[in-house]
Design an enzyme around this catalytic site. Sequence first.
Site, PDB file in Angstrom:
ATOM      1  N   CYS A 132       0.840  -1.202   0.000  1.00 29.58           N
ATOM      2  CA  CYS A 132       0.000   0.000   0.000  1.00 29.58           C
ATOM      3  C   CYS A 132       0.872   1.248   0.000  1.00 29.58           C
ATOM      4  O   CYS A 132       1.318   1.703   1.058  1.00 29.58           O
ATOM      5  CB  CYS A 132      -0.928  -0.018   1.215  1.00 29.58           C
ATOM      6  SG  CYS A 132      -2.007   1.415   1.275  1.00 29.58           S
ATOM      7  N   CYS A 135      -0.413   4.224   1.995  1.00 31.26           N
ATOM      8  CA  CYS A 135      -0.206   4.140   3.446  1.00 31.26           C
ATOM      9  C   CYS A 135       1.266   4.359   3.800  1.00 31.26           C
ATOM     10  O   CYS A 135       1.582   5.022   4.762  1.00 31.26           O
ATOM     11  CB  CYS A 135      -0.602   2.761   3.982  1.00 31.26           C
ATOM     12  SG  CYS A 135      -2.025   2.043   3.204  1.00 31.26           S
ATOM     13  N   ASP A 136       2.171   3.763   3.023  1.00 28.84           N
ATOM     14  CA  ASP A 136       3.567   3.682   3.447  1.00 28.84           C
ATOM     15  C   ASP A 136       4.532   4.572   2.671  1.00 28.84           C
ATOM     16  O   ASP A 136       5.670   4.761   3.108  1.00 28.84           O
ATOM     17  CB  ASP A 136       4.055   2.223   3.310  1.00 28.84           C
ATOM     18  CG  ASP A 136       3.184   1.267   4.105  1.00 28.84           C
ATOM     19  OD1 ASP A 136       2.642   1.700   5.146  1.00 28.84           O
ATOM     20  OD2 ASP A 136       3.040   0.102   3.700  1.00 28.84           O
TER      21      ASP A 136
END
Length: 306
Positions: A132, A135-136
């Site tokens: 992701c 997200c990261d």
Amino acid sequence: MMYDLIIVGAGPAGVSAAIYAARQKMNLLHVSKDMGGQIGKKAVDIENYPGFDKISGPDLIKTFEEQLKANKIEPILDEVLKIEKIQSIFKISTATGENYEAKTVIITTGGDPRPLEAEGEKEFIGKGVSYCALCDGPIFRDKTVAVIGGGNSGFETAGFLANYVKKIYVLEFSETAKADEQNQKVVLDTQKAEIITNAKIIKIQGGKFVNALYYQDRKTKEDKRIDVEGVFVEIGYSPATAFVKDLVEFSDRDEIVTDLETYATKTPGLFAAGDCNKGRYKQIITAAGEGAKAALAAYDYLQKNK
Ligand SMILES: Cc1cc2nc3c(=O)[nH]c(=O)nc-3n(C[C@H](O)[C@H](O)[C@H](O)COP(=O)(O)OP(=O)(O)OC[C@H]3O[C@@H](n4cnc5c(N)ncnc54)[C@H](O)[C@@H]3O)c2cc1C
């Protein structure tokens, strides 16, 4: 309490099914592991959903939530572990130990990221291996990363990561990257990307954190190493359908086989819409359309089986 309908999943298919079912005044329960499904993982704006020129995944999810609320639907956050059909009633059990009953069920459980199944992948999840970018991605500011997969998701991920990282390798197994030309152009224009085709991933290596990726050049059969601190896996999704295997027929990729007019499965009263079924062209708009049709088909089923 006996529900008319239980909808499992709150991605575009599940949300659309819930809105249509509520408007048919069906007494429904909506259960999902999360709100929004895969669009919550979207790294760049969505530009192909009617009504929005462009919209981010989180913003589209917000509009979904608002529309559910306006229709008095509040999804329960829980994971469905099992569905049984006893006589004409579906019994559903969840990870929190709840049990629910309904006359019809729509499965809209989409999919999960497909793992590479390369050495070191599992070991380094959360230590450099990610599924992701949204997200990261920011964690990898000024670092060198690899994106595995040269399809649209891979290139969109690379385009998003270019906002943060120093350099990106995009590795594709085939002879050529499969992403749309426009997606490839965006990434190449960043001047940060190197595309490596014919790459078979061998292993991910590191200490506390990832520091290298090994792949084989499928043409020369030579093993190669690139120094990277992050590996983003973008090689597709596996449908989240195992929990319903006893009630449906599966495709060779574990997608649920349905009738294409009604999204009915082989079990009467059980429907499957969106990415979890065998349908082609897995997109937000197609998932939403299938969810709507499945809800209307479930309503018709109830009318005929009163
Ligand atoms: C990185 C990325 C970028 C994309 N970009 C685009 C784009 O630009 N445009 C586009 O049209 N499409 C795009 N897609 C595809 C699109 O997101 C999917 O086709 C769409 O989300 C499918 O919707 P769905 O409702 O079928 O499934 P999902 O979105 O996968 O939703 C499934 C839902 O089911 C829940 N669930 C799963 N298992 C269970 C269980 N056992 N119990 C309870 N709940 C469960 C999940 O938590 C989730 O809420 C993209 C996908 C990805 C991954």
